[in-house]
Design a protein around this motif. Structure first.
Motif, short mmCIF file in Angstrom:
data_model
loop_
_atom_site.label_atom_id
_atom_site.label_comp_id
_atom_site.label_asym_id
_atom_site.label_seq_id
_atom_site.Cartn_x
_atom_site.Cartn_y
_atom_site.Cartn_z
N TYR A 94 0.84 -1.20 0.00
CA TYR A 94 0.00 0.00 0.00
C TYR A 94 0.88 1.24 0.00
O TYR A 94 1.82 1.35 0.80
N TYR A 95 0.54 2.16 -0.91
CA TYR A 95 1.31 3.38 -1.07
C TYR A 95 0.44 4.60 -0.79
O TYR A 95 -0.72 4.67 -1.22
N CYS A 96 1.03 5.55 -0.11
CA CYS A 96 0.41 6.86 0.08
C CYS A 96 0.96 7.79 -1.00
O CYS A 96 2.16 7.71 -1.33
N ALA A 97 0.13 8.65 -1.53
CA ALA A 97 0.56 9.57 -2.58
C ALA A 97 -0.06 10.94 -2.36
O ALA A 97 -1.13 11.06 -1.76
N ALA A 98 0.63 11.95 -2.89
CA ALA A 98 0.13 13.32 -2.78
C ALA A 98 0.41 14.06 -4.08
O ALA A 98 1.43 13.84 -4.73
N ASP A 99 -0.52 14.94 -4.43
CA ASP A 99 -0.34 15.76 -5.61
C ASP A 99 -0.76 17.19 -5.28
O ASP A 99 -1.84 17.41 -4.73
N PRO A 100 0.08 18.19 -5.63
CA PRO A 100 -0.24 19.58 -5.31
C PRO A 100 -1.29 20.15 -6.26
O PRO A 100 -1.00 21.01 -7.09
N THR A 110 -0.72 7.98 -12.16
CA THR A 110 0.21 8.81 -12.94
C THR A 110 0.02 10.30 -12.68
O THR A 110 0.88 11.10 -13.03
N ASP A 111 -1.08 10.67 -12.06
CA ASP A 111 -1.34 12.08 -11.77
C ASP A 111 -0.85 12.52 -10.40
O ASP A 111 -1.00 13.69 -10.03
N PHE A 112 -0.31 11.59 -9.63
CA PHE A 112 0.19 11.93 -8.29
C PHE A 112 1.71 12.09 -8.34
O PHE A 112 2.42 11.21 -8.81
N LYS A 113 2.18 13.21 -7.81
CA LYS A 113 3.59 13.56 -7.96
C LYS A 113 4.49 12.94 -6.89
O LYS A 113 5.62 12.56 -7.17
N TYR A 114 3.99 12.84 -5.66
CA TYR A 114 4.84 12.39 -4.55
C TYR A 114 4.31 11.06 -4.01
O TYR A 114 3.10 10.87 -3.87
N TRP A 115 5.26 10.18 -3.66
CA TRP A 115 4.91 8.83 -3.21
C TRP A 115 5.71 8.44 -1.98
O TRP A 115 6.87 8.82 -1.84
N GLY A 116 5.08 7.66 -1.13
CA GLY A 116 5.80 7.05 -0.03
C GLY A 116 6.48 5.77 -0.49
O GLY A 116 6.38 5.37 -1.65
#
Length: 125
Positions: A94-100, A110-116
């Motif tokens: 399971y990965y957490c992701a963030a996009d500004p 593919t639309d999320f820039k940052y990943w754990g």
């Protein structure tokens, strides 16, 4: 650069529960779209749930609706994924992701820039 650190994975029997955490290195994730994704061996990374950081709107994959819940702390620096009624098919990293992106609705990884770095969840039958 935004850093995300997941924790809380582990091994659980089918029907059990786990809570994952994702701590962000930002003052607040307001203005970001937050997401949880998962990837099982030999499969593509798939969307689980997303949270719009400013308005709080949530979007869930059909496969987890009614079983998983996304939430956050009051400071908006940590996102949680509470998982109930776990099934063997929920086994994945399971990965957490963030996009500004404010008020975005995307669920594509593919639309999320940052990943754990990911945390393993294994559900035994």
């Amino acid at each position: 650069q935004v850093q995300l650190v997941e924790s809380g994975g582990g091994v659980v029997q089918a029907g059990g529960s786990l809570r994952l955490s994702c701590a962000l290195s930002v003052r607040t994730f307001s203005g970001y779209r937050m997401g949880w994704f998962r990837q099982a061996p030999g499969k593509e990374r798939e969307f689980v749930v997303a949270l719009e950081g400013s308005g709080g709107d949530t979007t869930y994959a059909d496969s987890v609706k009614g079983r998983f819940t996304i939430s956050n702390d009051n400071l908006k620096t940590t996102v949680y994924l509470q998982m109930h009624s776990l099934k063997p098919e929920d086994t994945a990293v399971y990965y957490c992701a963030a996009d500004p992106c404010n008020f975005c609705t995307t669920t594509s990884p593919t639309d999320f820039k940052y990943w754990g770095q990911g945390t393993q969840v294994t559900v035994s039958s």
